[in-house]
Design a protein around this motif. Sequence first.
Motif, PDB file in Angstrom:
ATOM      1  N   ASP A 165      -1.836  10.445  -9.143  1.00 10.25           N
ATOM      2  CA  ASP A 165      -2.743   9.356  -8.875  1.00 10.25           C
ATOM      3  C   ASP A 165      -1.786   8.101  -8.611  1.00 10.25           C
ATOM      4  OD1 ASP A 165      -4.160   6.982  -9.788  1.00 10.25           O
ATOM      5  OD2 ASP A 165      -5.626   8.312  -9.009  1.00 10.25           O
ATOM      6  N   THR A 166      -1.964   7.421  -7.480  1.00  8.42           N
ATOM      7  CA  THR A 166      -1.171   6.412  -6.975  1.00  8.42           C
ATOM      8  C   THR A 166      -1.178   5.157  -7.780  1.00  8.42           C
ATOM      9  OG1 THR A 166      -1.360   7.313  -4.645  1.00  8.42           O
ATOM     10  CG2 THR A 166      -0.396   5.073  -5.040  1.00  8.42           C
ATOM     11  N   ARG A 167      -2.444   5.045  -8.430  1.00 12.90           N
ATOM     12  CA  ARG A 167      -2.683   3.898  -9.165  1.00 12.90           C
ATOM     13  C   ARG A 167      -1.632   4.035 -10.443  1.00 12.90           C
ATOM     14  NH1 ARG A 167      -6.882   0.492  -9.667  1.00 12.90           N
ATOM     15  NH2 ARG A 167      -8.170   1.843  -8.098  1.00 12.90           N
ATOM     16  N   TYR A 196      -4.325   1.351  -2.707  1.00 12.68           N
ATOM     17  CA  TYR A 196      -4.021   2.668  -3.089  1.00 12.68           C
ATOM     18  C   TYR A 196      -4.807   3.603  -1.830  1.00 12.68           C
ATOM     19  CZ  TYR A 196      -3.231   0.662  -7.491  1.00 12.68           C
ATOM     20  OH  TYR A 196      -2.769  -0.347  -8.545  1.00 12.68           O
ATOM     21  N   PHE A 197      -3.881   3.999  -0.926  1.00 15.91           N
ATOM     22  CA  PHE A 197      -4.203   4.729   0.065  1.00 15.91           C
ATOM     23  C   PHE A 197      -5.279   6.015  -0.015  1.00 15.91           C
ATOM     24  CE2 PHE A 197      -0.759   2.807   2.844  1.00 15.91           C
ATOM     25  CZ  PHE A 197      -1.135   1.798   2.936  1.00 15.91           C
ATOM     26  N   ASP A 198      -5.123   6.503  -1.462  1.00 18.95           N
ATOM     27  CA  ASP A 198      -5.903   7.639  -1.612  1.00 18.95           C
ATOM     28  C   ASP A 198      -7.206   7.162  -2.066  1.00 18.95           C
ATOM     29  OD1 ASP A 198      -4.533   6.806  -3.873  1.00 18.95           O
ATOM     30  OD2 ASP A 198      -3.581   8.552  -4.545  1.00 18.95           O
ATOM     31  N   GLY A 214       0.764  -1.371  -0.129  1.00 22.59           N
ATOM     32  CA  GLY A 214      -0.028   0.111   0.002  1.00 22.59           C
ATOM     33  C   GLY A 214       0.770   1.413   0.271  1.00 22.59           C
ATOM     34  N   GLU A 215       0.209   2.437  -0.625  1.00 17.05           N
ATOM     35  CA  GLU A 215       1.025   3.550  -0.891  1.00 17.05           C
ATOM     36  C   GLU A 215       0.073   4.744  -1.107  1.00 17.05           C
ATOM     37  OE1 GLU A 215       3.357   5.808  -0.118  1.00 17.05           O
ATOM     38  OE2 GLU A 215       4.712   5.832  -1.588  1.00 17.05           O
ATOM     39  N   SER A 216       0.475   5.775  -0.710  1.00 11.09           N
ATOM     40  CA  SER A 216      -0.271   6.976  -1.405  1.00 11.09           C
ATOM     41  C   SER A 216       0.894   7.778  -2.008  1.00 11.09           C
ATOM     42  CB  SER A 216      -1.019   7.896  -0.334  1.00 11.09           C
ATOM     43  OG  SER A 216      -1.492   9.035  -0.785  1.00 11.09           O
ATOM     44  N   SER A 217       0.917   8.245  -3.274  1.00 11.05           N
ATOM     45  CA  SER A 217       2.036   8.875  -4.027  1.00 11.05           C
ATOM     46  C   SER A 217       1.881  10.524  -3.629  1.00 11.05           C
ATOM     47  CB  SER A 217       1.918   8.698  -5.413  1.00 11.05           C
ATOM     48  OG  SER A 217       2.881   9.477  -6.120  1.00 11.05           O
ATOM     49  N   GLY A 218       2.939  11.026  -3.531  1.00  9.86           N
ATOM     50  CA  GLY A 218       2.774  12.642  -3.301  1.00  9.86           C
ATOM     51  C   GLY A 218       2.870  13.422  -4.752  1.00  9.86           C
ATOM     52  N   MET A 219       2.780  12.903  -5.581  1.00  8.91           N
ATOM     53  CA  MET A 219       2.882  13.570  -6.860  1.00  8.91           C
ATOM     54  C   MET A 219       1.837  13.562  -8.166  1.00  8.91           C
ATOM     55  SD  MET A 219       7.092  13.643  -8.343  1.00  8.91           S
ATOM     56  CE  MET A 219       6.357  14.247  -9.776  1.00  8.91           C
ATOM     57  N   LEU A 237      -6.880   7.106   9.393  1.00  7.48           N
ATOM     58  CA  LEU A 237      -5.903   6.269   8.791  1.00  7.48           C
ATOM     59  C   LEU A 237      -6.490   5.132   7.950  1.00  7.48           C
ATOM     60  CD1 LEU A 237      -3.173   5.746  11.626  1.00  7.48           C
ATOM     61  CD2 LEU A 237      -2.984   7.477   9.794  1.00  7.48           C
ATOM     62  N   PRO A 238      -5.790   4.740   7.020  1.00  7.94           N
ATOM     63  CA  PRO A 238      -6.267   3.539   5.854  1.00  7.94           C
ATOM     64  C   PRO A 238      -6.703   2.274   6.647  1.00  7.94           C
ATOM     65  CG  PRO A 238      -4.329   4.628   4.886  1.00  7.94           C
ATOM     66  CD  PRO A 238      -4.515   5.158   6.316  1.00  7.94           C
TER      67      PRO A 238
END
Length: 409
Positions: free
Chosen positions: A48-50, A71-73, A41-46, A93-94
Motif C-alpha cells: 500500500d503506497t500510503r 497516492y495514485f492507487d 504522487g506515487e504508486s508503490s510496487g510492493m 491515468l491519475p
Amino acid sequence: MIKPNQTGYFLADEGMTTDPCLVAALIQLCKEAGAGRVLVGESSGMDDTRIVMQATGMASTARAAGAEVVYFDNCRYRDVDIPDGKAIRRIALPVPLVEADVIINACKGKTHHMDPISGAIKNWVGVIGSDLRQKHHDIHTFAEYVDIMTVTKPALNVCDAIIVGEGDGPVANTPRWCGCVLASTDPVAMDVTICRLFSLDHTEHKFAAEGAERGLGTNDPEEIAIVGASLDEARIEARRPRQGWDYFPFNVIVGKDVTYSGTLGHWKSIADSFLKDGTWVKVMAARGIPTFLIGNAEDPEFERHVAQGPYFVIDAAAPARYRLDPRVHFIPGHPVLHNMLPELFKGLGLTVPGNLTKRGQELMRAGEACLFYVPPAQTAKELTKIALAVAGAGALGWFALRWLRDGWR
C-alpha cells in the motif's frame, strides 16, 4: 507534480528509493518559482503506497516542505488518448497527474535485472495503480510506459544518485556512495547518462532505446552535453545484477511464455530479496528445499523435487499436470505480479510471520526515517495527532463504558 521512486518500504540510503530531502529541495524550488500547489504522487510496487511513503519518510518530509501527498492507487482516474501509442492507444491515468501544469520526475539511480539501470523512464511504471499495472507489465512493458510518458512527459528529470543501488536490483540492491544529483529535460539522455555513470553499456538499455525511437529524447552520447562535474570524475564501477538463477540454493525451472518484465522478473525480485535478508536459509532449515517451476516448463525430476520440500508452480502458462497436482502450490495469473508475495508466504507457511516481519520492518524504517529525513517539527506534529487520536478514542471508550454501566443499573 513531483513523481519520486517509492517502489518499496526501503530507505534512500539503502539505494532503492528517492531521497526525501532531495524531493523537499525540489518542492522548495517549485515554490520559489511561483507554484501555487505542489503535489508528490506515487504508486508503490510492493505494498500500500500510503504505508510505503510513511515508512520511507517521503510523506512526512513532503508535507513538512509544504506539498500535498497523492497516492495514485487511491485517487480518481481519467481515460486519456495516446495518439501516437505503439502498444496503448487509450488508458486511465491519475487525474492529479493529468491535470498537473508541470511534472517533475524524481527517479532513483540503481541497477535492475530487467534493464541495466532503473532511472527516469522506468520510474513511470509507478504512475498507474497496482491493479491497472497488472495489464501493463509483460512483453510490451517497454513500449507501454514510453507510450504513457508521451502524454505525461516530465518538464524536468532529476535523479537521486547520492547513494545508488548496485547489484541485485530493483529491491535487493547494495547501497553505494556516488554523491551525484543529475538533472535533464530529456528522460532518455538521463537514463543513458546513468548507465555511463555506472560504467554500464547504455546500448543495452531497452527503455532508452524505445524512448529514443519514439522521440522522447536522444540515446546518443555524442548528442548529450554534460555540465558540472565531468563524467570521468564522477563515474563508478557499479556491480550488475546476477543473471539467471543458478546462484539460488534451491531448484528453479524456467520455461517458455514468461518474461523478465512479467512473472519471472517479479519472482526474481522477491527471491533476491529473500536471499539478501536470510529468509531462504530459515525456510530451508524448517521446510526443506523448495522448487519453483515457472511458466511452460517440464520437470523430469518432479517426484524427487516434491519430496524435497515445498513445490511451487507459477503462472497459468505452466502445464496443467503440474498446476493441478494437489501436492504443489499453484500461483495463478499471467503475468503473476502483485499476488506473488502473498502466495509465496502462503505456500511456505509464512503468511502470519511473513506479514508480521514486513510490518515490523516498515515500522523500524519509519522510525529511522524520522531521524534521518523528516524535520523534527513535522515528527512532533504527527506524534501529537496520534496522541490526540489515541486520547480521544480512550475518552470515547471510557464514556461508552460509563453509559453502559449506568444503563445496566
